[in-house]
Design an enzyme around this catalytic site. Structure first.
Site, PDB file in Angstrom:
ATOM      1  CG  ASP A  85      10.334  -3.588  -2.363  1.00 36.05           C
ATOM      2  OD1 ASP A  85       9.300  -3.862  -2.883  1.00 36.05           O
ATOM      3  OD2 ASP A  85      11.435  -3.757  -3.114  1.00 36.05           O
ATOM      4  CB  SER A  86       8.494   1.252  -2.545  1.00 31.45           C
ATOM      5  OG  SER A  86       9.545   0.718  -3.684  1.00 31.45           O
ATOM      6  CB  ILE A  87       7.247  -3.269  -5.689  1.00 29.84           C
ATOM      7  CG1 ILE A  87       8.373  -2.652  -6.589  1.00 29.84           C
ATOM      8  CG2 ILE A  87       6.322  -4.051  -6.555  1.00 29.84           C
ATOM      9  CD1 ILE A  87       9.172  -3.448  -7.142  1.00 29.84           C
TER      10      ILE A  87
ATOM     11  CD  GLN B 103       4.652   3.210  -5.076  1.00 30.66           C
ATOM     12  OE1 GLN B 103       4.951   2.827  -6.231  1.00 30.66           O
ATOM     13  NE2 GLN B 103       5.590   4.139  -4.442  1.00 30.66           N
TER      14      GLN B 103
END
Length: 72
Positions: free
Chosen positions: A18-20, A23
């Site tokens: 996901d976003s983890i 990034q």
């Protein structure tokens, strides 16, 4: 003069999440550290999708991989 040959990496590490994960290269994040640890050994590919759940991520990755690697 000696010229080195660039050879393709034999191994690919696929980071999926996901976003983890998305990034993971920001501010020397965990994905950047993985890539650094495996430099010249493997290609590290980041496929992080902010806001995606597991089902959506798997669907997106399957579509991308199918476009790159044809089924036998």
């Amino acid at each position: 003069m000696h010229r080195s040959r660039l050879l393709p990496a034999a191994v690919e590490i696929l980071l999926v999440g996901d976003s983890i994960t998305q990034q993971g290269y920001d501010n020397n994040g965990w994905a950047a550290r993985v890539a650094s640890a495996y430099v010249r050994v493997a290609d590290v590919v980041n496929r992080g999708y902010s806001g995606y759940n597991t089902r959506w991520v798997l669907s997106a990755v399957r579509k991308q991989r199918a476009a790159v690697i044809p089924e036998r």
